[in-house]
Design a protein around this motif. Structure first.
Motif, short mmCIF file in Angstrom:
data_model
loop_
_atom_site.label_atom_id
_atom_site.label_comp_id
_atom_site.label_asym_id
_atom_site.label_seq_id
_atom_site.Cartn_x
_atom_site.Cartn_y
_atom_site.Cartn_z
N VAL A 48 9.18 0.90 3.93
CA VAL A 48 7.98 1.49 3.35
C VAL A 48 6.80 1.16 4.24
O VAL A 48 6.61 -0.01 4.63
N TYR A 49 5.99 2.18 4.55
CA TYR A 49 4.82 2.01 5.41
C TYR A 49 3.56 2.41 4.63
O TYR A 49 3.60 3.25 3.73
N ALA A 50 2.45 1.80 5.01
CA ALA A 50 1.17 2.14 4.43
C ALA A 50 0.65 3.44 5.04
O ALA A 50 1.21 3.96 6.01
N ASP A 51 -0.45 3.95 4.46
CA ASP A 51 -1.03 5.18 4.99
C ASP A 51 -1.53 4.99 6.42
O ASP A 51 -1.59 5.96 7.19
N THR A 52 -1.86 3.77 6.78
CA THR A 52 -2.33 3.50 8.14
C THR A 52 -1.19 3.36 9.13
O THR A 52 -1.44 3.20 10.33
N GLY A 53 0.05 3.40 8.66
CA GLY A 53 1.19 3.26 9.55
C GLY A 53 1.72 1.85 9.69
O GLY A 53 2.73 1.63 10.37
N LEU A 54 1.07 0.88 9.03
CA LEU A 54 1.54 -0.50 9.11
C LEU A 54 2.74 -0.70 8.19
O LEU A 54 2.80 -0.14 7.10
N PRO A 55 3.73 -1.51 8.61
CA PRO A 55 4.89 -1.76 7.74
C PRO A 55 4.51 -2.57 6.52
O PRO A 55 3.68 -3.49 6.60
N MET A 56 5.10 -2.22 5.37
CA MET A 56 4.79 -2.90 4.11
C MET A 56 6.00 -3.66 3.56
O MET A 56 5.95 -4.88 3.40
#
Length: 226
Positions: free
Chosen positions: A55-63
Motif C-alpha cells: 500500500v502506497y500513499a498518494d505521494t508515492g511513499l510506501p505505507m
C-alpha cells in the motif's frame, strides 16, 4: 327431524381436535429441524488463495505491506475478508507489525477490523510495545484504534490490562476503559556525571606543575664584555 345427540358429536369433535393438533405439531417439528435460511454474503468479484499487497500513499511513499493466506472481496460494502492477515509498516516514522486469525478490510483500507489472537508490536523510543487481544478496529489513515474486548499492553517489565481500549498515533497513546490493572514503573534513570569540583571560597587553585622536557642545568652567567 331428529337432532344429533351429544354422545355422537363429542367423539367427532375430539377427532377433529386431534387431527388439528397433529398437523400443527408436524409443522412445528419441520420448522425446528430445517436449517434457517442464510442471507447471501453479496456478490464476489475477487478470490485469492495467497495475497501480497503493498500500500502506497498518494505521494508515492510506501505505507504498509499486507499478506494473507486467503482473500475474498465482496462488492457489497467494498469488504475484503482476509484469513490469517499479517501487516508490516513500511513508514520511516512509524514501525509496527500486526497479525490476527481473520480481518475485514472496508472501503479500500479506510477501516480494518481484526479478530482472533490479535497481536500488534510497535517500536517506540527504541523499545517494543505489544498489544494483545481478541479484536482491534484500526483506522490506518488517522492512526486511531479501538477494542471493545479486554486488552493486554506490555512494554518490557511493564504491563497493563483493561476491559476496553482507545488509542491514537498508531498505539503510541493508549487509554484503557473500564476495569484497569496497571503495573507501569518508571524507567530507570541513567546516572548523571558529577560536575567538576570548584575551589572553596577564599582559595585559589593553581594549575598543576608540568614537567619540562628539557632537564639540562642552566648555563653559567657570562661576564660583561669590556
Amino acid at each position: 327431524m331428529t337432532r344429533p345427540r351429544p354422545t355422537v358429536l363429542l367423539p367427532l369433535l375430539f377427532a377433529t381436535l386431534v387431527a388439528a393438533f397433529s398437523f400443527w405439531l408436524e409443522r412445528r417439528v419441520n420448522l425446528l429441524t430445517q436449517p434457517s435460511p442464510v442471507a447471501p454474503a453479496g456478490e464476489i468479484d475477487l478470490v485469492s488463495g495467497e495475497l501480497v499487497v503493498d500500500v502506497y500513499a498518494d505521494t508515492g511513499l510506501p505505507m504498509h505491506h499486507i499478506e494473507a493466506d486467503h482473500a475474498v472481496h465482496y462488492l457489497a460494502g467494498d469488504r475484503t475478508a482476509l484469513e490469517r492477515p499479517r501487516v508490516t509498516s513500511r513508514r520511516d516514522d512509524v514501525r509496527f507489525t500486526g497479525r490476527a486469525q481473520r480481518a475485514d478490510v472496508f472501503n479500500g483500507g479506510e477501516r480494518i477490523e481484526a479478530f482472533g489472537d490479535v497481536l500488534v508490536t510497535r517500536l517506540l523510543d527504541g523499545a517494543e510495545t505489544r498489544y494483545e487481544g481478541q479484536m482491534l478496529v484500526w483506522w490506518p489513515d488517522d492512526g486511531r484504534a479501538r477494542s471493545d474486548l479486554p486488552v493486554v499492553i506490555t512494554r518490557g517489565e511493564r504491563r497493563a490490562i483493561g476491559d476496553r481500549m482507545e488509542a491514537e498515533d498508531h498505539l503510541a497513546k493508549i487509554t484503557l476503559i473500564g476495569n484497569a490493572h496497571v503495573h507501569w514503573p518508571p524507567e530507570p534513570k541513567t546516572a548523571a556525571k558529577a560536575p567538576p569540583a570548584t575551589p572553596a571560597a577564599g582559595k585559589a587553585s593553581a594549575p598543576a606543575p608540568r614537567a619540562r622536557s628539557d632537564s639540562r642545568p642552566p648555563a653559567p652567567p657570562r661576564s660583561p664584555s669590556r
